[in-house]
Design a protein around this motif. Structure first.
Motif, short mmCIF file in Angstrom:
data_model
loop_
_atom_site.label_atom_id
_atom_site.label_comp_id
_atom_site.label_asym_id
_atom_site.label_seq_id
_atom_site.Cartn_x
_atom_site.Cartn_y
_atom_site.Cartn_z
N UNK A 80 62.24 31.05 60.80
CA UNK A 80 61.04 30.21 60.85
C UNK A 80 60.89 29.48 59.53
N UNK A 81 60.43 28.24 59.60
CA UNK A 81 60.29 27.38 58.43
C UNK A 81 58.82 27.13 58.15
N UNK A 82 58.44 27.30 56.87
CA UNK A 82 57.06 27.03 56.48
C UNK A 82 57.06 26.26 55.16
N UNK A 83 56.35 25.15 55.14
CA UNK A 83 56.23 24.34 53.95
C UNK A 83 54.95 23.53 53.98
N UNK A 84 54.71 22.69 52.99
CA UNK A 84 53.47 21.90 52.96
C UNK A 84 53.27 21.07 54.23
N UNK A 85 54.37 20.56 54.80
CA UNK A 85 54.28 19.72 56.00
C UNK A 85 55.18 20.22 57.11
N UNK A 86 55.56 21.49 57.05
CA UNK A 86 56.52 22.02 58.02
C UNK A 86 56.02 23.33 58.60
N UNK A 87 56.09 23.42 59.92
CA UNK A 87 55.75 24.65 60.63
C UNK A 87 56.55 24.67 61.93
N UNK A 88 57.74 25.25 61.88
CA UNK A 88 58.59 25.25 63.06
C UNK A 88 59.63 26.36 62.91
N UNK A 89 60.54 26.44 63.88
CA UNK A 89 61.64 27.40 63.84
C UNK A 89 62.94 26.66 64.11
N UNK A 90 64.05 27.20 63.60
CA UNK A 90 65.34 26.59 63.88
C UNK A 90 65.64 26.66 65.37
N UNK A 91 66.29 25.62 65.87
CA UNK A 91 66.72 25.63 67.27
C UNK A 91 67.64 26.82 67.52
N UNK A 92 67.40 27.52 68.62
CA UNK A 92 68.17 28.71 68.94
C UNK A 92 67.56 30.00 68.43
#
Length: 330
Positions: free
Chosen positions: A184-196
């Motif tokens: 899972x990715x978290x940053x100032x403008x990022x909130x998602x997970x890698x595909x797969x």
């Protein structure tokens, strides 16, 4: 007028031919693409709590309801009446019957995503990412904006549960044997997970290699790290985990596997460090039920001071400390 009755054949046809996702889409719910996978579709209303669709569209549960609430989960019939309780039984059956064979847009999205799945798995992509470095953009986001202490980030680096994604921190989800199954990715403008990505649990220990007797479960990786920084309990046999804000079948399986290991260990405890809101309380209720099933003690460890989550608590305390230190230096 004769009483309306639904034949068993019609019931089975509706159950197999109408996805809960279709019903949600027809009632104003939108797919949360970043938080959805083929086995767990998360639908959000304009206001209120999201509803999770599982079991290939045949099951659902409302995150705003307690895990023990029979009205907060069920079949497609239960879902339509949950959304629109004013419907009579005959109206409910007729409306569902008209939806047989209509594919939900969410299922189409997930299928299309599979076509563009990168050749590399999340585990392979993880290997290609560099370790978190002091002074990098991601380090500064975690240390200055999220207020995670340097010593804590150093430990996260040593245990290889976090890496630098240039614009976002990468937090890995691991299987019981340590295999990376998602990121899972978290940053100032990022909130998602890698595909797969298959979401199981983000796992972290401050220290110690002895068997875990105290498992603290939070909703996000940053909350789990924040909780570990503030927890006054002995960390030698404590582990911190997060569910990435969901409670899909893979996450439940991972928790059950961990609780099975803790079963029978004296003083073993499952701790709910979930958010201070209705959804957090519902997650806590589900954790309490799991703990009881495995004969493990349970404790609610809610963020203090009325804060929503553990990172909010950490941010407040760290900023108070920084202000006090600056005032003393002046």
């Amino acid at each position: 007028m004769a009483r309306f009755e639904l034949s068993q054949q019609d019931r089975e046809q509706i159950m197999s031919g109408v996805s809960c996702a279709t019903v949600l889409e027809r009632n104003g719910y939108m797919l949360d693409k970043a938080e959805s996978s083929a086995n767990c579709l998360k639908y959000r209303p304009g206001k209120g709590y999201p509803i999770i669709v599982t079991h290939q569209g045949k099951g659902w549960w409302d995150t705003g309801c307690s895990g023990s609430d029979p009205d907060g989960k069920g079949t497609v019939f239960d879902l339509l009446r949950h959304l629109r309780p004013e419907l009579r039984w005959r109206e409910c059956c007729l409306e569902l019957g008209a939806l047989i064979g209509i594919e939900p847009e969410g299922a189409v999205f997930v299928r299309e995503q599979k076509r563009v799945t990168p050749a590399e798995s999340p585990a392979q992509r993880w290997v290609g990412r560099r370790p978190l470095r002091r002074g990098s953009k991601v380090w500064n986001y975690l240390a200055l904006e999220r207020c995670l202490p340097d010593w804590l980030l150093d430990q996260a680096i040593r245990t290889d549960c976090i890496r630098d994604g240039f614009h976002a921190a990468w937090f890995c989800h691991r299987e019981k044997d340590g295999t990376i199954c998602g990121v899972e990715l978290r940053g100032p403008d990022t909130r998602c997970s890698l595909t797969g990505t298959v979401k199981t649990l983000f796992r972290f220990r401050l220290r110690g290699t002895r068997p875990v007797t105290r498992l603290v479960v939070c909703e996000s990786a940053i909350d789990a790290l924040s909780c570990s920084a503030l927890d006054e309990h002995d960390g030698e046999r404590t582990a911190y985990a997060s569910t990435s804000g969901g409670f899909g079948p893979e996450t439940e399986t991972a928790l059950r596997s961990w609780l099975e290991e803790m079963r029978g260990i004296p003083h073993a405890m499952l701790v709910a460090g979930t958010d201070n809101d209705r959804a957090g309380e519902n997650y806590a209720a589900m954790l309490e039920a799991l703990a009881a099933e495995y004969g493990v003690a349970y404790e609610r460890f809610a963020p203090p001071g009325g804060e929503k989550d553990w990172n909010a608590v950490l941010q407040r305390l760290m900023r108070e400390y920084w202000a006090e230190t600056a005032a003393q230096a002046a």
